[in-house]
Design a protein around this motif. Structure first.
Motif, PDB file in Angstrom:
ATOM      1  N   ASN A  36       0.840  -1.195   0.000  1.00  0.00           N
ATOM      2  CA  ASN A  36       0.000   0.000   0.000  1.00  0.00           C
ATOM      3  C   ASN A  36       0.879   1.250   0.000  1.00  0.00           C
ATOM      4  N   GLY A  37       0.476   2.228  -0.809  1.00  0.00           N
ATOM      5  CA  GLY A  37       1.220   3.474  -0.876  1.00  0.00           C
ATOM      6  C   GLY A  37       2.469   3.408  -1.724  1.00  0.00           C
ATOM      7  N   ALA A  38       2.672   2.298  -2.442  1.00  0.00           N
ATOM      8  CA  ALA A  38       3.884   2.158  -3.245  1.00  0.00           C
ATOM      9  C   ALA A  38       3.870   3.049  -4.477  1.00  0.00           C
ATOM     10  N   GLY A  39       2.679   3.445  -4.935  1.00  0.00           N
ATOM     11  CA  GLY A  39       2.583   4.287  -6.128  1.00  0.00           C
ATOM     12  C   GLY A  39       1.993   3.582  -7.331  1.00  0.00           C
ATOM     13  N   LYS A  40       1.412   2.402  -7.136  1.00  0.00           N
ATOM     14  CA  LYS A  40       0.867   1.621  -8.254  1.00  0.00           C
ATOM     15  C   LYS A  40      -0.253   2.365  -8.968  1.00  0.00           C
ATOM     16  N   SER A  41      -1.237   2.827  -8.199  1.00  0.00           N
ATOM     17  CA  SER A  41      -2.376   3.518  -8.798  1.00  0.00           C
ATOM     18  C   SER A  41      -1.958   4.849  -9.411  1.00  0.00           C
ATOM     19  N   THR A  42      -1.040   5.535  -8.753  1.00  0.00           N
ATOM     20  CA  THR A  42      -0.548   6.799  -9.301  1.00  0.00           C
ATOM     21  C   THR A  42       0.135   6.570 -10.640  1.00  0.00           C
ATOM     22  N   LEU A  43       0.952   5.532 -10.700  1.00  0.00           N
ATOM     23  CA  LEU A  43       1.641   5.206 -11.953  1.00  0.00           C
ATOM     24  C   LEU A  43       0.635   4.901 -13.057  1.00  0.00           C
ATOM     25  N   LEU A  44      -0.395   4.135 -12.727  1.00  0.00           N
ATOM     26  CA  LEU A  44      -1.409   3.775 -13.720  1.00  0.00           C
ATOM     27  C   LEU A  44      -2.152   5.007 -14.222  1.00  0.00           C
ATOM     28  N   THR A  45      -2.520   5.908 -13.321  1.00  0.00           N
ATOM     29  CA  THR A  45      -3.278   7.086 -13.730  1.00  0.00           C
ATOM     30  C   THR A  45      -2.423   8.076 -14.512  1.00  0.00           C
ATOM     31  N   VAL A  46      -1.119   8.073 -14.279  1.00  0.00           N
ATOM     32  CA  VAL A  46      -0.229   8.897 -15.104  1.00  0.00           C
ATOM     33  C   VAL A  46      -0.182   8.338 -16.522  1.00  0.00           C
ATOM     34  N   VAL A  47      -0.095   7.020 -16.655  1.00  0.00           N
ATOM     35  CA  VAL A  47      -0.102   6.414 -17.987  1.00  0.00           C
ATOM     36  C   VAL A  47      -1.403   6.748 -18.711  1.00  0.00           C
ATOM     37  N   GLY A  48      -2.515   6.732 -17.988  1.00  0.00           N
ATOM     38  CA  GLY A  48      -3.804   7.037 -18.599  1.00  0.00           C
ATOM     39  C   GLY A  48      -4.133   8.519 -18.699  1.00  0.00           C
ATOM     40  N   LEU A  73      -6.463  10.099 -27.972  1.00  0.00           N
ATOM     41  CA  LEU A  73      -5.932   9.225 -26.928  1.00  0.00           C
ATOM     42  C   LEU A  73      -6.994   8.253 -26.436  1.00  0.00           C
ATOM     43  N   ALA A  74      -8.253   8.713 -26.387  1.00  0.00           N
ATOM     44  CA  ALA A  74      -9.347   7.873 -25.902  1.00  0.00           C
ATOM     45  C   ALA A  74      -9.664   6.723 -26.846  1.00  0.00           C
ATOM     46  N   ARG A  75      -9.110   6.754 -28.045  1.00  0.00           N
ATOM     47  CA  ARG A  75      -9.275   5.638 -28.975  1.00  0.00           C
ATOM     48  C   ARG A  75      -8.111   4.654 -28.877  1.00  0.00           C
ATOM     49  N   ILE A  76      -7.118   5.007 -28.068  1.00  0.00           N
ATOM     50  CA  ILE A  76      -5.918   4.178 -27.921  1.00  0.00           C
ATOM     51  C   ILE A  76      -5.879   3.502 -26.560  1.00  0.00           C
ATOM     52  N   VAL A  77      -6.217   4.262 -25.515  1.00  0.00           N
ATOM     53  CA  VAL A  77      -6.099   3.742 -24.160  1.00  0.00           C
ATOM     54  C   VAL A  77      -7.349   4.091 -23.359  1.00  0.00           C
ATOM     55  N   SER A  78      -7.841   3.137 -22.590  1.00  0.00           N
ATOM     56  CA  SER A  78      -8.979   3.356 -21.697  1.00  0.00           C
ATOM     57  C   SER A  78      -8.547   2.997 -20.282  1.00  0.00           C
ATOM     58  N   ILE A  79      -9.202   3.613 -19.300  1.00  0.00           N
ATOM     59  CA  ILE A  79      -8.791   3.407 -17.917  1.00  0.00           C
ATOM     60  C   ILE A  79     -10.011   3.365 -17.012  1.00  0.00           C
ATOM     61  N   LEU A  80      -9.963   2.474 -16.031  1.00  0.00           N
ATOM     62  CA  LEU A  80     -11.001   2.370 -15.017  1.00  0.00           C
ATOM     63  C   LEU A  80     -10.354   2.577 -13.660  1.00  0.00           C
ATOM     64  N   ARG A  81     -10.793   3.601 -12.956  1.00  0.00           N
ATOM     65  CA  ARG A  81     -10.258   3.884 -11.627  1.00  0.00           C
ATOM     66  C   ARG A  81     -11.046   3.122 -10.574  1.00  0.00           C
ATOM     67  N   VAL A  96     -22.577   0.887 -19.962  1.00  0.00           N
ATOM     68  CA  VAL A  96     -21.618   0.346 -20.929  1.00  0.00           C
ATOM     69  C   VAL A  96     -21.532   1.256 -22.151  1.00  0.00           C
ATOM     70  N   ALA A  97     -22.652   1.851 -22.541  1.00  0.00           N
ATOM     71  CA  ALA A  97     -22.686   2.721 -23.722  1.00  0.00           C
ATOM     72  C   ALA A  97     -21.809   3.962 -23.556  1.00  0.00           C
ATOM     73  N   PHE A  98     -21.503   4.346 -22.306  1.00  0.00           N
ATOM     74  CA  PHE A  98     -20.598   5.476 -22.111  1.00  0.00           C
ATOM     75  C   PHE A  98     -19.232   5.198 -22.731  1.00  0.00           C
ATOM     76  N   GLY A  99     -18.880   3.929 -22.836  1.00  0.00           N
ATOM     77  CA  GLY A  99     -17.601   3.588 -23.445  1.00  0.00           C
ATOM     78  C   GLY A  99     -17.504   3.963 -24.911  1.00  0.00           C
ATOM     79  N   ARG A 100     -18.624   4.230 -25.545  1.00  0.00           N
ATOM     80  CA  ARG A 100     -18.627   4.594 -26.964  1.00  0.00           C
ATOM     81  C   ARG A 100     -18.479   6.094 -27.190  1.00  0.00           C
ATOM     82  N   PHE A 101     -18.415   6.879 -26.125  1.00  0.00           N
ATOM     83  CA  PHE A 101     -18.404   8.334 -26.300  1.00  0.00           C
ATOM     84  C   PHE A 101     -17.253   8.834 -27.183  1.00  0.00           C
ATOM     85  N   PRO A 102     -16.023   8.300 -27.055  1.00  0.00           N
ATOM     86  CA  PRO A 102     -14.952   8.786 -27.950  1.00  0.00           C
ATOM     87  C   PRO A 102     -15.247   8.548 -29.421  1.00  0.00           C
ATOM     88  N   HIS A 103     -16.119   7.603 -29.707  1.00  0.00           N
ATOM     89  CA  HIS A 103     -16.457   7.289 -31.096  1.00  0.00           C
ATOM     90  C   HIS A 103     -17.725   8.000 -31.552  1.00  0.00           C
TER      91      HIS A 103
END
Length: 251
Positions: A36-48, A73-81, A96-103
């Motif tokens: 916990n607190g290692a920075g895993k989620s922070t690293l993931l959200t920076v990538v996204g 970018l939203a057509r290349i990478v998606s992220i769930l927090r 689920v239909a919200f996932g189509r918004f970039p398109h």
């Protein structure tokens, strides 16, 4: 490929990562593990790009995350927090239909509806698609959120602790869905996990993070050793032979 070069991020008084240099190959499942607190989620959200890096660069499929327009970018990478709280009452299919918004930019076409149906079916939600989210179990809601991300139909899928608050049965089912997404849909899945044995069983690669830095990266058999895990988690760990690879035992 996801490539980080000299990435640093600091916010608040206790969260700091970097410098991080990392290359995650395209395809398969990569698990981010660590205390916990290692920075895993922070690293993931920076990538996204939900958080901007203070220094360094992040590239996904050759695109500079900081410079690529949001719609592209939203057509290349998606992220769930982890925080998936919708105030508006929605059905599973509407979520689920919200996932189509970039398109679709909010105007669903026949092709968009077909993509929604594929995602709903892939996560075994067809019989629940007209139910409201607040009528579902925690495991069912989590599957609906993952279906929304998969419906975005990006090559790269980032998931922050999708097993959070799930029991063993639903955790296994979720990891099976993510494994299938990589194998059958060709997605590159990067997932933050707390359970090292789930990482060892389902992931192709494990990235161990400690104190904001990547300290180990490799296949499960390289990471799931008593020496490595004891050092990463600062607690004694023994790894025993299992039917499908090493099993970590904490004591």
């Amino acid at each position: 490929m996801i490539e980080l070069k000299g990435v640093r991020k600091t916010y608040g008084q206790e969260v700091s990562i970097g410098p991080v240099d990392l290359q995650i190959p395209a395809g398969g499942v990569t698990a981010l593990v660590g205390p916990n607190g290692a920075g895993k989620s922070t690293l993931l959200t920076v990538v996204g790009r939900l958080l901007g890096a203070d220094a360094g660069t992040v590239e996904v499929a050759g695109y500079d995350v900081a410079r690529t327009p949001s719609r592209d970018l939203a057509r290349i990478v998606s992220i769930l927090r982890q925080e998936n709280h919708f105030v508006t009452r929605l059905t599973v299919r509407q979520l689920v239909a919200f996932g189509r918004f970039p398109h679709s930019r909010g105007r669903l076409t026949t092709a968009d509806e077909e993509a929604v149906s594929r995602a709903v079916d892939f996560l075994d939600l067809t019989g629940l698609q007209d139910r409201y989210l607040d009528q579902l179990s925690g495991g069912q809601r989590q599957r609906a959120h993952v279906a929304m991300v998969l419906c975005q139909e990006t090559e790269y899928v980032l998931l922050d602790e999708p097993l959070n608050n799930l029991d063993v049965k639903h955790s296994v089912q979720m990891m099976q869905h993510l494994r299938r997404a990589a194998d059958e849909l060709g997605r590159t899945v990067v997932v933050v996990l707390h359970d090292i044995n789930f990482a060892g069983h389902y992931a192709d690669r494990i990235c161990a993070v400690k104190d904001g830095r990547v300290v180990e990266f490799g296949p499960p058999e390289q990471i799931l050793t008593g020496e490595v895990l004891s050092r990463v988690f600062d607690t004694p760990v023994t790894c025993l032979p299992g039917p499908r690879g090493p099993i970590a035992v904490y004591y």
